[in-house]
Design a protein around this motif. Structure first.
Motif, PDB file in Angstrom:
ATOM      1  N   GLU A   1      10.760  44.300 104.185  1.00 24.29           N
ATOM      2  CA  GLU A   1       9.482  44.229 103.468  1.00 24.29           C
ATOM      3  C   GLU A   1       8.582  43.131 104.032  1.00 24.29           C
ATOM      4  O   GLU A   1       7.362  43.293 104.107  1.00 24.29           O
ATOM      5  N   GLN A   2       9.178  41.997 104.433  1.00 26.45           N
ATOM      6  CA  GLN A   2       8.360  40.929 104.984  1.00 26.45           C
ATOM      7  C   GLN A   2       7.710  41.344 106.300  1.00 26.45           C
ATOM      8  O   GLN A   2       6.590  40.939 106.610  1.00 26.45           O
TER       9      GLN A   2
ATOM     10  N   ASP B   1       3.523  42.199 109.933  1.00 24.50           N
ATOM     11  CA  ASP B   1       3.249  42.985 111.132  1.00 24.50           C
ATOM     12  C   ASP B   1       2.376  44.205 110.859  1.00 24.50           C
ATOM     13  O   ASP B   1       1.395  44.447 111.562  1.00 24.50           O
ATOM     14  N   VAL B   2       2.741  44.980 109.828  1.00 22.89           N
ATOM     15  CA  VAL B   2       1.997  46.206 109.554  1.00 22.89           C
ATOM     16  C   VAL B   2       0.666  45.892 108.875  1.00 22.89           C
ATOM     17  O   VAL B   2      -0.388  46.396 109.265  1.00 22.89           O
ATOM     18  N   MET B   3       0.696  45.042 107.850  1.00 23.20           N
ATOM     19  CA  MET B   3      -0.511  44.812 107.068  1.00 23.20           C
ATOM     20  C   MET B   3      -1.438  43.764 107.685  1.00 23.20           C
ATOM     21  O   MET B   3      -2.648  43.948 107.754  1.00 23.20           O
TER      22      MET B   3
ATOM     23  N   LEU C   1      -4.927  42.411  97.608  1.00 20.72           N
ATOM     24  CA  LEU C   1      -3.811  42.071  96.735  1.00 20.72           C
ATOM     25  C   LEU C   1      -4.000  42.718  95.362  1.00 20.72           C
ATOM     26  O   LEU C   1      -4.501  42.116  94.419  1.00 20.72           O
ATOM     27  N   THR C   2      -3.627  43.989  95.272  1.00 18.58           N
ATOM     28  CA  THR C   2      -3.713  44.762  94.035  1.00 18.58           C
ATOM     29  C   THR C   2      -2.332  45.322  93.711  1.00 18.58           C
ATOM     30  O   THR C   2      -1.445  45.350  94.574  1.00 18.58           O
ATOM     31  N   PRO C   3      -2.137  45.836  92.499  1.00 15.24           N
ATOM     32  CA  PRO C   3      -0.866  46.503  92.191  1.00 15.24           C
ATOM     33  C   PRO C   3      -0.583  47.681  93.127  1.00 15.24           C
ATOM     34  O   PRO C   3       0.567  47.904  93.510  1.00 15.24           O
ATOM     35  N   LEU C   4      -1.621  48.421  93.523  1.00 11.85           N
ATOM     36  CA  LEU C   4      -1.445  49.540  94.436  1.00 11.85           C
ATOM     37  C   LEU C   4      -0.879  49.070  95.766  1.00 11.85           C
ATOM     38  O   LEU C   4       0.053  49.672  96.310  1.00 11.85           O
ATOM     39  N   MET C   5      -1.430  47.961  96.289  1.00 18.67           N
ATOM     40  CA  MET C   5      -0.957  47.463  97.573  1.00 18.67           C
ATOM     41  C   MET C   5       0.469  46.944  97.464  1.00 18.67           C
ATOM     42  O   MET C   5       1.312  47.214  98.330  1.00 18.67           O
ATOM     43  N   ALA C   6       0.770  46.219  96.379  1.00 15.55           N
ATOM     44  CA  ALA C   6       2.115  45.679  96.219  1.00 15.55           C
ATOM     45  C   ALA C   6       3.157  46.796  96.185  1.00 15.55           C
ATOM     46  O   ALA C   6       4.258  46.666  96.742  1.00 15.55           O
TER      47      ALA C   6
ATOM     48  N   PRO D   1       1.635  34.929 102.609  1.00 16.95           N
ATOM     49  CA  PRO D   1       2.712  34.813 101.647  1.00 16.95           C
ATOM     50  C   PRO D   1       4.050  34.628 102.349  1.00 16.95           C
ATOM     51  O   PRO D   1       4.323  35.190 103.401  1.00 16.95           O
ATOM     52  N   ASN D   2       4.918  33.819 101.729  1.00 13.34           N
ATOM     53  CA  ASN D   2       6.231  33.597 102.300  1.00 13.34           C
ATOM     54  C   ASN D   2       7.212  34.694 101.937  1.00 13.34           C
ATOM     55  O   ASN D   2       8.187  34.931 102.634  1.00 13.34           O
ATOM     56  N   ASP D   3       7.012  35.361 100.808  1.00 14.68           N
ATOM     57  CA  ASP D   3       7.879  36.461 100.420  1.00 14.68           C
ATOM     58  C   ASP D   3       7.122  37.353  99.463  1.00 14.68           C
ATOM     59  O   ASP D   3       6.082  37.005  98.942  1.00 14.68           O
TER      60      ASP D   3
END
Length: 287
Positions: free
Chosen positions: A233-234, A239-241, A214-219, A2-4
């Motif tokens: 956040e990016q 990097d983290v995810m 890609l779930t609401p929990l992850m977002a 994802p870009n953002d």
């Protein structure tokens, strides 16, 4: 990638998303219990199992979410059906009642313990009331649900069934600021093995471990992680995810749901006490 973060919207489920597995026990008379069925992976798993002809007892405290899951299954012309059961999984009586309600729908053979939550904080700063709630939801409830499901499976003509537990890459290793989640996912792996040890070979236990989905929990985690670590956040996404994974795409809920479909099927009869590690190389490679 994802870009953002505005692109981090869980995809709509389609009929083509789901694995179909021929299995003599995947019929409308067979019941699969799915916790957390009102959203995310729980919803996708409910719809996936219904698409394979099963009757799915979807359990969640979110009644509106459950209704949406039922609507999705119907809109995709699922061969089976999703039956909503509203219940608080942190309440012992509600868990027992949910299993009995599911048993009224047919023969209970399968259960998917999926419901969960996340809280981002260090051990030193972690609120214990949050820890207690997460423990009740993510470890005690799966233990109790299994306790009630096992006698139903044992009472069938052949004793065949399976309990699948939603673990994580965090059931394999630890990262910063997710201590409760990590501890509970490790515990869930232990429960999986205990089920296998007591299941006599016909009642199986297995777990599913994936990376970031890609779930609401992850977002919702992205902003919390960014604030906790003091980064953008990016950077959390890249990097983290995804930074340690070799497959640099977030999984979809349907891809996880398909692992439960296979895990419950007769094709997985040797999957017992084991873990379906589907993490894009996250835990097995490093730089």
């Amino acid at each position: 990638m994802p870009n953002d973060t505005t692109e981090l919207t869980p995809p709509e489920l389609t009929a083509d998303d789901f694995l179909r597995v021929p299995d003599d026990r995947f019929t409308a008379d067979t019941v699969a219990i799915v916790t957390g069925g009102g959203s995310g992976i729980g919803r996708a798993t409910s719809v996936a199992l219904a698409s394979n002809g099963l009757t799915v007892a979807a359990v969640d405290i979110d009644e509106d979410g459950l209704d949406e899951t039922v609507d999705v299954a119907q809109s995709l012309d699922a061969e089976g059906r999703v039956v909503p059961i509203k219940g608080d999984l942190t309440d012992d009586a509600a868990v027992a009642a949910a299993v009995e309600e599911a048993a009224d729908l047919g023969t209970v053979r399968y259960a998917a313990n999926i419901a969960g939550m996340q809280h981002i904080a260090s051990i030193a700063d972690f609120p214990m009331d949050t820890y207690d709630f997460m423990h009740d939801l993510m470890l005690r409830s799966p233990f109790l649900l299994s306790k009630h499901v096992i006698p139903h499976v044992e009472a069938t003509d052949d004793g065949v069934g399976a309990i699948g537990n939603m673990s994580s890459v965090h059931g394999h290793y630890a990262t910063q600021d997710k201590p409760a989640y990590i501890a509970l996912k490790h515990g869930l792996m232990g429960l999986t093995r205990a089920i296998a040890a007591e299941g006599g070979g016909s009642l199986r236990g297995f777990s599913v471990s994936v990376g970031y989905v890609l779930t609401p929990l992850m977002a919702d985690q992205i902003q919390d992680t960014a604030e906790e670590r003091g980064i953008a956040e990016q950077e959390v996404i890249e990097d983290v995810m995804l930074g340690q994974a070799r497959t640099t795409e977030l999984m979809t809920p349907a891809e996880v749901a398909n692992l439960f479909v296979f895990g419950f099927s007769s094709h997985a009869r040797h999957l017992n006490g084991g873990d379906l590690l589907w993490d894009g190389g996250y835990t097995t490679t490093y730089e």
